[in-house]
Motif scaffolding. Structure first.
Motif, PDB file in Angstrom:
ATOM      1  N   GLY A   1       0.802  -1.216   0.000  1.00  0.00           N
ATOM      2  CA  GLY A   1       0.000   0.000   0.000  1.00  0.00           C
ATOM      3  C   GLY A   1       0.836   1.268   0.000  1.00  0.00           C
ATOM      4  N   GLU A   2       2.141   1.134   0.344  1.00  0.00           N
ATOM      5  CA  GLU A   2       3.011   2.317   0.311  1.00  0.00           C
ATOM      6  C   GLU A   2       3.170   2.871  -1.097  1.00  0.00           C
ATOM      7  OE1 GLU A   2       5.821   2.892   4.107  1.00  0.00           O
ATOM      8  OE2 GLU A   2       6.817   2.211   2.286  1.00  0.00           O
ATOM      9  N   LEU A   3       3.136   2.028  -2.114  1.00  0.00           N
ATOM     10  CA  LEU A   3       3.264   2.561  -3.476  1.00  0.00           C
ATOM     11  C   LEU A   3       2.148   3.556  -3.772  1.00  0.00           C
ATOM     12  CD1 LEU A   3       4.282  -0.389  -5.847  1.00  0.00           C
ATOM     13  CD2 LEU A   3       5.685   1.541  -5.108  1.00  0.00           C
ATOM     14  N   ALA A   4       0.912   3.155  -3.496  1.00  0.00           N
ATOM     15  CA  ALA A   4      -0.215   4.051  -3.741  1.00  0.00           C
ATOM     16  C   ALA A   4      -0.177   5.254  -2.810  1.00  0.00           C
ATOM     17  CB  ALA A   4      -1.531   3.290  -3.576  1.00  0.00           C
ATOM     18  N   ALA A   5       0.221   5.048  -1.555  1.00  0.00           N
ATOM     19  CA  ALA A   5       0.279   6.164  -0.613  1.00  0.00           C
ATOM     20  C   ALA A   5       1.303   7.202  -1.050  1.00  0.00           C
ATOM     21  CB  ALA A   5       0.608   5.650   0.787  1.00  0.00           C
ATOM     22  N   PHE A   6       2.487   6.754  -1.465  1.00  0.00           N
ATOM     23  CA  PHE A   6       3.518   7.683  -1.916  1.00  0.00           C
ATOM     24  C   PHE A   6       3.094   8.372  -3.217  1.00  0.00           C
ATOM     25  CE2 PHE A   6       7.688   6.977   0.427  1.00  0.00           C
ATOM     26  CZ  PHE A   6       7.074   6.409   1.540  1.00  0.00           C
ATOM     27  N   CYS A   7       2.377   7.657  -4.042  1.00  0.00           N
ATOM     28  CA  CYS A   7       1.866   8.263  -5.273  1.00  0.00           C
ATOM     29  C   CYS A   7       0.813   9.315  -4.930  1.00  0.00           C
ATOM     30  CB  CYS A   7       1.282   7.172  -6.170  1.00  0.00           C
ATOM     31  SG  CYS A   7       0.856   7.741  -7.818  1.00  0.00           S
ATOM     32  N   ALA A   8      -0.092   9.003  -4.000  1.00  0.00           N
ATOM     33  CA  ALA A   8      -1.114   9.950  -3.579  1.00  0.00           C
ATOM     34  C   ALA A   8      -0.489  11.204  -2.989  1.00  0.00           C
ATOM     35  CB  ALA A   8      -2.042   9.295  -2.561  1.00  0.00           C
TER      36      ALA A   8
ATOM     37  N   ILE B   1       3.489   9.017   5.809  1.00  0.00           N
ATOM     38  CA  ILE B   1       4.192   8.289   6.860  1.00  0.00           C
ATOM     39  C   ILE B   1       4.635   6.945   6.298  1.00  0.00           C
ATOM     40  CG2 ILE B   1       4.108   7.472   9.236  1.00  0.00           C
ATOM     41  CD1 ILE B   1       3.517  10.482   8.871  1.00  0.00           C
ATOM     42  N   SER B   2       5.920   6.633   6.404  1.00  0.00           N
ATOM     43  CA  SER B   2       6.434   5.379   5.863  1.00  0.00           C
ATOM     44  C   SER B   2       6.465   4.295   6.921  1.00  0.00           C
ATOM     45  CB  SER B   2       7.837   5.569   5.279  1.00  0.00           C
ATOM     46  OG  SER B   2       8.825   5.352   6.260  1.00  0.00           O
ATOM     47  N   ASN B   3       6.436   3.041   6.466  1.00  0.00           N
ATOM     48  CA  ASN B   3       6.492   1.887   7.362  1.00  0.00           C
ATOM     49  C   ASN B   3       7.823   1.793   8.091  1.00  0.00           C
ATOM     50  OD1 ASN B   3       4.691  -0.460   5.179  1.00  0.00           O
ATOM     51  ND2 ASN B   3       3.965   1.299   6.312  1.00  0.00           N
ATOM     52  N   ALA B   4       8.887   2.284   7.468  1.00  0.00           N
ATOM     53  CA  ALA B   4      10.226   2.048   7.998  1.00  0.00           C
ATOM     54  C   ALA B   4      10.903   3.286   8.559  1.00  0.00           C
ATOM     55  CB  ALA B   4      11.120   1.453   6.903  1.00  0.00           C
ATOM     56  N   MET B   5      10.450   4.503   8.137  1.00  0.00           N
ATOM     57  CA  MET B   5      11.229   5.700   8.452  1.00  0.00           C
ATOM     58  C   MET B   5      10.412   6.872   8.993  1.00  0.00           C
ATOM     59  SD  MET B   5      13.785   5.597   5.116  1.00  0.00           S
ATOM     60  CE  MET B   5      14.729   7.021   5.657  1.00  0.00           C
TER      61      MET B   5
ATOM     62  N   ALA C   1      13.084   4.830   1.817  1.00  0.00           N
ATOM     63  CA  ALA C   1      11.986   4.184   2.530  1.00  0.00           C
ATOM     64  C   ALA C   1      11.340   3.088   1.694  1.00  0.00           C
ATOM     65  CB  ALA C   1      10.948   5.228   2.928  1.00  0.00           C
ATOM     66  N   LEU C   2      11.069   3.372   0.419  1.00  0.00           N
ATOM     67  CA  LEU C   2      10.406   2.390  -0.441  1.00  0.00           C
ATOM     68  C   LEU C   2      11.274   1.164  -0.674  1.00  0.00           C
ATOM     69  CD1 LEU C   2       8.824   4.842  -3.034  1.00  0.00           C
ATOM     70  CD2 LEU C   2       7.560   3.317  -1.501  1.00  0.00           C
ATOM     71  N   ALA C   3      12.586   1.366  -0.778  1.00  0.00           N
ATOM     72  CA  ALA C   3      13.488   0.231  -0.997  1.00  0.00           C
ATOM     73  C   ALA C   3      13.687  -0.584   0.268  1.00  0.00           C
ATOM     74  CB  ALA C   3      14.832   0.733  -1.523  1.00  0.00           C
ATOM     75  N   SER C   4      13.979   0.084   1.376  1.00  0.00           N
ATOM     76  CA  SER C   4      14.286  -0.642   2.611  1.00  0.00           C
ATOM     77  C   SER C   4      13.074  -1.363   3.164  1.00  0.00           C
ATOM     78  CB  SER C   4      14.844   0.323   3.663  1.00  0.00           C
ATOM     79  OG  SER C   4      13.892   1.304   4.015  1.00  0.00           O
ATOM     80  N   GLN C   5      11.875  -0.854   2.868  1.00  0.00           N
ATOM     81  CA  GLN C   5      10.664  -1.461   3.410  1.00  0.00           C
ATOM     82  C   GLN C   5      10.498  -2.922   3.014  1.00  0.00           C
ATOM     83  OE1 GLN C   5       7.504  -2.053   1.415  1.00  0.00           O
ATOM     84  NE2 GLN C   5       5.889  -1.165   2.663  1.00  0.00           N
TER      85      GLN C   5
ATOM     86  N   VAL D   1       7.706  -3.712   9.097  1.00  0.00           N
ATOM     87  CA  VAL D   1       6.673  -2.699   8.947  1.00  0.00           C
ATOM     88  C   VAL D   1       6.222  -2.303  10.358  1.00  0.00           C
ATOM     89  CG1 VAL D   1       4.309  -2.261   8.181  1.00  0.00           C
ATOM     90  CG2 VAL D   1       5.891  -3.502   6.695  1.00  0.00           C
ATOM     91  N   ARG D   2       6.538  -1.090  10.754  1.00  0.00           N
ATOM     92  CA  ARG D   2       6.196  -0.625  12.102  1.00  0.00           C
ATOM     93  C   ARG D   2       4.825   0.076  12.047  1.00  0.00           C
ATOM     94  NH1 ARG D   2      11.714   1.529  11.857  1.00  0.00           N
ATOM     95  NH2 ARG D   2      10.873   3.631  12.139  1.00  0.00           N
ATOM     96  N   TRP D   3       3.805  -0.727  11.840  1.00  0.00           N
ATOM     97  CA  TRP D   3       2.478  -0.168  11.613  1.00  0.00           C
ATOM     98  C   TRP D   3       1.925   0.520  12.857  1.00  0.00           C
ATOM     99  CZ3 TRP D   3       0.370   1.599   7.606  1.00  0.00           C
ATOM    100  CH2 TRP D   3      -1.009   1.848   7.538  1.00  0.00           C
TER     101      TRP D   3
END
Length: 300
Positions: free
Chosen positions: A85-92, A215-219, A231-235, A240-242
């Protein structure tokens, strides 16, 4: 103030998901990649659990729903995505180009599948653990904590043989375990090569600074394009620190939360953690006007 959007990950996709979404360029791209009969094919758990199918579907439908929702209700105050879901979130948030994000979903899945090619790994949900129970389970069976949902629940990943043994041990200790329909150990050390490869893929794309708080899962909160790439690569190979993502969002004093994607898991997690802030999944609604009515009634 305003509303938050939480973009779902894979695992809950179903043939009736986001039934109110109009056919737009994102849906057409999904059809081009998966076939016009993708809804019917979701009845097949093998097809729907395929990593590439799931990541394309989750990303494409999320972007279609996002653009159609924002056109009626205005932009959110903050966004976050759960796993893919981070792909869509970062795109949004304006970091990624909406017209090429599906290509990134395909490449992300390919990087993960390649890293998994000679491995026999998977994921398992664990809940009702005692304090330190998740960490102890990972140490005892050499597993990784893939997703942290709270002190007593999360998702662990690693070799399937170890997961079977860990499940038996966990159940004896009173934990609840659920094997996930994901055929690799995402967000664990077994995806290190996927992180390296996806970083190279991202470096060929033009990322931009976020226009919305994301807000990223990792950073944590992402400030600029360079941090977004990290963030996108390391995730892919980091926990995932949800729980932290939700805490970040709550600190912004949002008035309502929407889960954007299939299922209601993220909305339920939010409601359990912050019951005073209303949350719903867009997948619960059968029309966009009904969704917008619910949302706008909760905004100042």
């Amino acid at each position: 103030m305003g509303y938050a959007l939480l973009f779902s990950g894979q695992g809950a996709q179903h043939r009736h998901m986001l039934s109110w979404v109009r056919r737009d360029r994102h849906v057409e791209q999904v059809e081009n990649l998966l076939g016009a009969d993708w809804r019917d094919r979701l009845d097949d758990p093998v097809w729907s659990g395929n990593n590439r199918h799931a990541q394309v579907l989750i990303t494409g439908l999320a972007m279609a729903a996002f653009e159609q929702l924002v056109a009626e209700a205005g932009p959110p105050a903050v966004v976050a995505g759960y796993s893919v879901g981070e792909l869509a979130a970062f795109c949004a948030a304006g970091v990624l180009d909406p017209d090429t994000v599906l290509a990134l979903a395909v490449q992300r899945a390919a990087c993960m599948d390649a890293a998994h090619a000679h491995l026999d790994t998977g994921l398992m949900g664990v809940s009702s653990a005692r304090q330190g129970g998740l960490r102890g389970l990972c140490e005892a069976f050499d597993l990784d904590l893939a997703i942290r949902l709270g002190p007593e629940s999360g998702v662990v990943g690693g070799p399937n043989g170890a997961l079977v043994e860990a499940a038996a041990c966990a159940e004896v200790q009173g934990m609840r375990v659920t094997r996930l329909n994901v055929a690799l150990a995402s967000h664990t050390r077994w995806m290190q090569q996927a992180s390296v490869d996806f970083r190279s893929v991202l470096a060929t794309h033009s990322l931009t600074n976020p226009r919305l708080p994301v807000i990223s899962n990792a950073m944590g909160q992402i400030r600029d394009a360079a941090q977004a790439l990290d963030a996108l690569a390391s995730q892919l190979s980091a926990t995932v620190r949800w729980d932290e993502c939700l805490d970040h969002i709550e600190s912004r004093r949002v008035d309502a939360v929407l889960e954007l994607g299939p299922g209601q898991a993220l909305a339920r997690m939010w409601s359990e953690r912050f019951p005073d802030i209303p949350a719903r999944s867009v997948d619960e609604f059968r029309s966009l006007p009904a969704l917008v009515d619910w949302l706008t009634a909760r905004l100042p």
